[in-house]
Write an enzyme that holds these catalytic residues in place. Structure first.
Site, PDB file in Angstrom:
ATOM      1  N   SER A   1       0.810  -1.222   0.000  1.00 61.58           N
ATOM      2  CA  SER A   1       0.000   0.000   0.000  1.00 61.58           C
ATOM      3  C   SER A   1       0.841   1.269   0.000  1.00 61.58           C
ATOM      4  O   SER A   1       0.421   2.294  -0.543  1.00 61.58           O
ATOM      5  CB  SER A   1      -0.936   0.014   1.213  1.00 61.58           C
ATOM      6  OG  SER A   1      -0.199  -0.054   2.421  1.00 61.58           O
TER       7      SER A   1
ATOM      8  N   HIS B   1       1.616   4.052   7.626  1.00 51.29           N
ATOM      9  CA  HIS B   1       1.735   4.627   6.283  1.00 51.29           C
ATOM     10  C   HIS B   1       2.390   6.008   6.355  1.00 51.29           C
ATOM     11  O   HIS B   1       2.453   6.620   7.418  1.00 51.29           O
ATOM     12  CB  HIS B   1       0.363   4.709   5.625  1.00 51.29           C
ATOM     13  CG  HIS B   1      -0.304   3.379   5.483  1.00 51.29           C
ATOM     14  ND1 HIS B   1      -1.201   2.901   6.428  1.00 51.29           N
ATOM     15  CD2 HIS B   1      -0.203   2.426   4.527  1.00 51.29           C
ATOM     16  CE1 HIS B   1      -1.621   1.696   6.040  1.00 51.29           C
ATOM     17  NE2 HIS B   1      -1.030   1.388   4.895  1.00 51.29           N
TER      18      HIS B   1
ATOM     19  N   ASP C   1      -0.402   7.479  10.175  1.00 53.24           N
ATOM     20  CA  ASP C   1      -1.247   6.700  11.073  1.00 53.24           C
ATOM     21  C   ASP C   1      -0.440   5.708  11.905  1.00 53.24           C
ATOM     22  O   ASP C   1      -1.011   4.797  12.506  1.00 53.24           O
ATOM     23  CB  ASP C   1      -2.324   5.948  10.272  1.00 53.24           C
ATOM     24  CG  ASP C   1      -1.721   5.052   9.191  1.00 53.24           C
ATOM     25  OD1 ASP C   1      -0.477   4.901   9.147  1.00 53.24           O
ATOM     26  OD2 ASP C   1      -2.486   4.492   8.390  1.00 53.24           O
TER      27      ASP C   1
END
Length: 240
Positions: free
Chosen positions: A18, A193, A190
Site C-alpha cells: 500500500s 503509512h 497513522d
C-alpha cells in the site's frame, strides 16, 4: 502516410504494497519521482495494498514479462510492512522472516532473468512503526495492535541482507528515518503509512539512488522551441 517509428518511453516500475499504491496520491513519493522524470521515463505504479512478499513473488511474473522488461531503467521492490505483522495477531499477512528474505531474493532473481540487471533494482525496507498511533487505528478496526517497531526493524535488516545477496541497491528507510536520533513519528500518517513529510523524505532518498540510473536518458521528443516551425515533420517524425 509512411509507417512511423513508435516512441517508446523507458520505465521505472514501483512494485510493493500500500505504501507504493498510495505513492501517486497528492504529494506522494511516486508522484514526485514521476514529476522529476517527465519526458524521460514512464513511472509505473504497481503497488498492491495489503500484499506481502509471498503474494508479490507469486504475481510478479504476471506483471512483468521478458518482453515488457525492455527499456526498464529501474525497479523498486518495497515489501515488509505487512510481512512483519505479528503472526498471532495477523496471520493472513504475516510472513516469517526467513521466507521474507527468500521471497525478496526470488523476486530479484526473476527480474534479472527477465532482463532487468541487478544494478537496476532498488530494495526499500519497511519504515519504522509508531506503535501508539497504529494501535489507535487497529482499535478503530476492532483488532489489537498487530505490528511492532522492533519487528519492522528485523525485517528491514533482512531486506538489506537480501539486496546485498542479489547485488541490488537498498534504501534502508527504517534506519534513515531514525538516523542521529531523529523523531520518525512525523513521517507517518497513522503509525504505519507515510505522511506528506514521509513521502517527501522517501522521494528525496530514492532520487539519490535513481538519479545516476536515469541521468543519461534523453529528453523525449524535441523541446518546442527546437521544432522547425516551417517543417515540423523534420523535427517530430524523425527517428529518436
Amino acid at each position: 502516410m509512411s509507417k512511423l517509428t513508435p516512441v517508446v518511453w523507458p520505465k521505472v516500475i514501483l512494485f510493493g504494497d500500500s505504501i507504493t499504491q498510495y505513492s501517486f496520491q497528492p504529494h506522494g513519493w511516486g508522484a514526485e519521482i514521476a514529476n522529476k522524470l517527465a519526458r524521460k521515463c514512464d513511472v509505473v505504479n504497481r503497488g498492491l495494498s495489503g500484499y506481502n512478499s509471498r503474494w508479490g513473488r507469486m504475481v510478479l511474473p504476471r506483471l512483468l514479462s521478458q518482453s515488457s522488461a525492455e527499456r526498464v531503467a529501474a525497479v523498486t521492490l518495497f515489501f515488509g510492512a505487512n510481512d512483519s505483522s505479528l503472526e498471532d495477531k495477523n496471520p493472513q499477512q504475516h510472513v516469517p522472516l526467513q521466507e521474507y528474505c527468500e521471497n525478496l531474493k526470488d523476486m530479484g532473481r526473476f527480474l534479472s532473468s527477465a532482463g532487468v540487471p541487478s544494478d537496476r533494482l532498488i530494495f526499500i525496507t519497511p519504515p519504522p512503526v509508531d506503535e501508539p498511533a497504529w494501535e489507535k487505528e487497529c482499535l478503530l478496526k476492532g483488532c489489537p495492535l498487530n505490528r511492532r517497531h522492533a519487528a519492522a526493524g528485523q525485517y528491514a535488516e533482512a531486506c538489506v541482507r537480501a539486496a546485498g545477496q542479489v547485488g541490488a541497491d537498498v534504501l534502508d528507510l527504517w534506519t534513515l528515518m531514525q538516523q542521529d536520533g531523529r523523531d520518525f513519528r512525523p513521517f507517518l500518517s497513522d503509525g504505519l503509512h507515510l505522511s506528506q513529510d514521509g513521502n517527501q523524505f522517501l522521494a528525496q532518498q530514492l532520487w539519490r539512488l535513481l538519479e545516476g540510473r536515469v541521468a543519461d536518458l534523453p529528453f523525449i521528443l524535441p523541446y518546442w522551441g527546437d521544432v522547425d516551425h516551417a517543417s515540423p515533420e523534420s523535427s517530430l517524425l524523425c527517428d529518436l
